[in-house]
Design a protein around this motif. Structure first.
Motif, PDB file in Angstrom:
ATOM      1  N   ARG A   1       0.835  -1.198   0.000  1.00 58.72           N
ATOM      2  CA  ARG A   1       0.000   0.000   0.000  1.00 58.72           C
ATOM      3  C   ARG A   1       0.871   1.248   0.000  1.00 58.72           C
ATOM      4  O   ARG A   1       1.891   1.303   0.681  1.00 58.72           O
ATOM      5  CB  ARG A   1      -0.928   0.015   1.224  1.00 58.72           C
ATOM      6  N   ILE A   2       0.412   2.258  -0.710  1.00 60.75           N
ATOM      7  CA  ILE A   2       1.016   3.578  -0.670  1.00 60.75           C
ATOM      8  C   ILE A   2      -0.026   4.525  -0.094  1.00 60.75           C
ATOM      9  O   ILE A   2      -1.067   4.757  -0.712  1.00 60.75           O
ATOM     10  CB  ILE A   2       1.434   4.083  -2.069  1.00 60.75           C
ATOM     11  N   ALA A   3       0.236   5.036   1.116  1.00 57.30           N
ATOM     12  CA  ALA A   3      -0.665   6.034   1.691  1.00 57.30           C
ATOM     13  C   ALA A   3      -0.278   7.401   1.150  1.00 57.30           C
ATOM     14  O   ALA A   3       0.884   7.815   1.260  1.00 57.30           O
ATOM     15  CB  ALA A   3      -0.578   6.018   3.210  1.00 57.30           C
ATOM     16  N   LEU A   4      -1.222   8.084   0.555  1.00 53.84           N
ATOM     17  CA  LEU A   4      -0.983   9.401  -0.028  1.00 53.84           C
ATOM     18  C   LEU A   4      -1.363  10.470   0.993  1.00 53.84           C
ATOM     19  O   LEU A   4      -2.540  10.654   1.315  1.00 53.84           O
ATOM     20  CB  LEU A   4      -1.792   9.569  -1.308  1.00 53.84           C
ATOM     21  N   LYS A   5      -0.371  11.147   1.505  1.00 52.66           N
ATOM     22  CA  LYS A   5      -0.538  12.187   2.524  1.00 52.66           C
ATOM     23  C   LYS A   5      -0.365  13.537   1.823  1.00 52.66           C
ATOM     24  O   LYS A   5       0.721  13.870   1.365  1.00 52.66           O
ATOM     25  CB  LYS A   5       0.490  11.997   3.627  1.00 52.66           C
ATOM     26  N   VAL A   6      -1.435  14.298   1.759  1.00 51.71           N
ATOM     27  CA  VAL A   6      -1.451  15.552   1.007  1.00 51.71           C
ATOM     28  C   VAL A   6      -1.368  16.730   1.975  1.00 51.71           C
ATOM     29  O   VAL A   6      -2.317  17.002   2.715  1.00 51.71           O
ATOM     30  CB  VAL A   6      -2.721  15.674   0.147  1.00 51.71           C
TER      31      VAL A   6
ATOM     32  N   ASP B   1       0.162   6.369 -12.176  1.00 50.85           N
ATOM     33  CA  ASP B   1       0.087   5.282 -13.152  1.00 50.85           C
ATOM     34  C   ASP B   1       1.141   4.214 -12.865  1.00 50.85           C
ATOM     35  O   ASP B   1       0.878   3.010 -12.997  1.00 50.85           O
ATOM     36  CB  ASP B   1       0.266   5.837 -14.563  1.00 50.85           C
ATOM     37  N   GLY B   2       2.334   4.663 -12.470  1.00 50.38           N
ATOM     38  CA  GLY B   2       3.397   3.713 -12.162  1.00 50.38           C
ATOM     39  C   GLY B   2       3.081   2.854 -10.958  1.00 50.38           C
ATOM     40  O   GLY B   2       3.332   1.635 -10.963  1.00 50.38           O
ATOM     41  N   TRP B   3       2.531   3.466  -9.924  1.00 51.65           N
ATOM     42  CA  TRP B   3       2.158   2.688  -8.740  1.00 51.65           C
ATOM     43  C   TRP B   3       1.056   1.687  -9.053  1.00 51.65           C
ATOM     44  O   TRP B   3       1.085   0.555  -8.571  1.00 51.65           O
ATOM     45  CB  TRP B   3       1.718   3.632  -7.625  1.00 51.65           C
ATOM     46  N   ARG B   4       0.093   2.093  -9.859  1.00 54.44           N
ATOM     47  CA  ARG B   4      -0.958   1.162 -10.260  1.00 54.44           C
ATOM     48  C   ARG B   4      -0.362  -0.002 -11.060  1.00 54.44           C
ATOM     49  O   ARG B   4      -0.728  -1.162 -10.858  1.00 54.44           O
ATOM     50  CB  ARG B   4      -2.018   1.889 -11.093  1.00 54.44           C
ATOM     51  N   ALA B   5       0.571   0.305 -11.948  1.00 62.49           N
ATOM     52  CA  ALA B   5       1.211  -0.747 -12.742  1.00 62.49           C
ATOM     53  C   ALA B   5       2.009  -1.704 -11.874  1.00 62.49           C
ATOM     54  O   ALA B   5       2.119  -2.901 -12.184  1.00 62.49           O
ATOM     55  CB  ALA B   5       2.112  -0.118 -13.802  1.00 62.49           C
ATOM     56  N   GLN B   6       2.562  -1.195 -10.775  1.00 65.24           N
ATOM     57  CA  GLN B   6       3.294  -2.047  -9.838  1.00 65.24           C
ATOM     58  C   GLN B   6       2.357  -2.881  -8.967  1.00 65.24           C
ATOM     59  O   GLN B   6       2.807  -3.759  -8.239  1.00 65.24           O
ATOM     60  CB  GLN B   6       4.188  -1.197  -8.940  1.00 65.24           C
ATOM     61  N   GLY B   7       1.079  -2.596  -9.022  1.00 57.95           N
ATOM     62  CA  GLY B   7       0.106  -3.352  -8.239  1.00 57.95           C
ATOM     63  C   GLY B   7      -0.174  -2.797  -6.865  1.00 57.95           C
ATOM     64  O   GLY B   7      -0.796  -3.468  -6.028  1.00 57.95           O
ATOM     65  N   HIS B   8       0.255  -1.559  -6.599  1.00 60.89           N
ATOM     66  CA  HIS B   8       0.035  -0.970  -5.283  1.00 60.89           C
ATOM     67  C   HIS B   8      -1.414  -0.530  -5.099  1.00 60.89           C
ATOM     68  O   HIS B   8      -2.087  -0.118  -6.051  1.00 60.89           O
ATOM     69  CB  HIS B   8       0.943   0.240  -5.083  1.00 60.89           C
ATOM     70  N   GLU B   9      -1.850  -0.574  -3.853  1.00 61.01           N
ATOM     71  CA  GLU B   9      -3.128  -0.003  -3.466  1.00 61.01           C
ATOM     72  C   GLU B   9      -2.854   1.403  -2.959  1.00 61.01           C
ATOM     73  O   GLU B   9      -2.000   1.597  -2.082  1.00 61.01           O
ATOM     74  CB  GLU B   9      -3.776  -0.849  -2.369  1.00 61.01           C
ATOM     75  N   LEU B  10      -3.534   2.402  -3.499  1.00 63.18           N
ATOM     76  CA  LEU B  10      -3.324   3.798  -3.132  1.00 63.18           C
ATOM     77  C   LEU B  10      -4.399   4.200  -2.128  1.00 63.18           C
ATOM     78  O   LEU B  10      -5.588   4.275  -2.464  1.00 63.18           O
ATOM     79  CB  LEU B  10      -3.363   4.682  -4.375  1.00 63.18           C
ATOM     80  N   VAL B  11      -3.965   4.457  -0.881  1.00 66.46           N
ATOM     81  CA  VAL B  11      -4.909   4.538   0.231  1.00 66.46           C
ATOM     82  C   VAL B  11      -4.699   5.796   1.070  1.00 66.46           C
ATOM     83  O   VAL B  11      -3.730   6.536   0.909  1.00 66.46           O
ATOM     84  CB  VAL B  11      -4.761   3.299   1.139  1.00 66.46           C
TER      85      VAL B  11
END
Length: 296
Positions: free
Chosen positions: A3-8, A251-261
């Motif tokens: 998982r990649i947590a996106l902290k904005v 797009d790269g994270w999606r291609a790597q199979g990561h969940e963006l949370v």
């Protein structure tokens, strides 16, 4: 699946009014979650110009276009122009982030004032600043904030205690390698710290051969280790000039199979009983001036 947590981090009025809507569209395109952390009081971005004598500051700004990223008007706030009230003028954009399904929380009351002063300030000053942000958040959203992410990764002992007193169970106030329970004066806090684990784009661009055209490859390489990560982005950067870079990252994270949370989703997958208890410490990060909260 990692998982990649996106902290904005939302630092300015411009970042609130322009960067938030832009990022909401980008996140919707890939069906990603994020946690938006808002600056809720006055925008005194111009005060940051006083950092010119801080070690590493000139080197950092020479690699990034401050005027194009923040805008000349924003850089005048607090210097030649009065600092506008972000929470008053940007409330609609803040509520739009939550309406889009994203987690929202506190970044700070006055970003530059906090970042440049909190390390040396006392408990009373710290509590006043944090309570002002808390009260404004409740005014805007009608409920208590679930989390906190410090401006500039700057905190003090009392700030960590305040997070506990608010009843927050997780926050992201520093840099590090993974979740841990912070200790203050040898006493374990009741909340989990989920530090930023990946470098930010502005820390990388201009280093070696990294440019806006290829920096996403460097971040993606660091994301291939199979671990969960926290990535901090800024509405003034990824929601502005660096939007094409961030789209390539998504797009790269999606291609790597990561969940963006969001931070909330990442927290639900943490085993608190397995976390280390670590003291609050300070240290330097390559590509950023000054010291910040750093996991030991």
């Amino acid at each position: 699946m990692a998982r990649i947590a996106l902290k904005v981090d939302v630092d300015t009025l411009r970042g609130t009014r322009e960067g938030v809507p832009a990022l909401l569209a980008m996140l919707a395109r890939v069906r990603a979650e994020a946690t938006f952390l808002f600056s809720l009081g006055p925008d005194h971005t111009g005060w940051a110009l006083r950092r010119v004598f801080r070690p590493g500051f000139l080197k950092k700004v020479s690699r990034t276009s401050v005027v194009s990223n923040y805008g000349l008007r924003t850089l005048m706030y607090g210097v030649l122009l009065p600092g506008p009230d972000i929470g008053r003028k940007g409330a609609a954009e803040m509520r739009a982030a939550r309406a889009a399904g994203h987690e929202c929380g506190i970044h700070t009351w006055d970003h530059v004032y906090w970042q440049d002063n909190v390390r040396e300030r006392d408990a009373a000053w710290t509590r006043r600043q944090m309570q002002s942000a808390f009260d404004r958040y409740v005014e805007i959203f009608g409920e208590a904030p679930p989390t906190h992410g410090a401006a500039g990764w700057q905190m003090n002992d009392e700030a960590f205690r305040q997070i506990d007193d608010w009843g927050m169970v997780y926050a992201s106030d520093g840099r590090g390698t993974g979740p841990y329970i912070p200790t203050v004066d040898g006493v374990a806090c009741r909340h989990v710290q989920m530090p930023t684990t990946l470098p930010t784009l502005d820390e990388l661009i201009g280093v070696g051969d990294l440019t806006e055209d290829n920096v996403h490859h460097a971040v993606l390489r660091l994301s291939e280790d199979g671990r969960d990560h926290v990535f901090t982005l800024h509405t003034e950067l990824e929601g502005g000039k660096l939007a094409p870079v961030f789209n390539r990252l998504l797009d790269g994270w999606r291609a790597q199979g990561h969940e963006l949370v969001s931070m909330a989703t990442l927290y639900r997958h943490i085993d608190r009983s397995a976390l280390p208890e670590l003291p609050v410490t300070w240290g330097a990060i390559e590509g950023r001036s000054g010291e910040l909260i750093l996991q030991p």
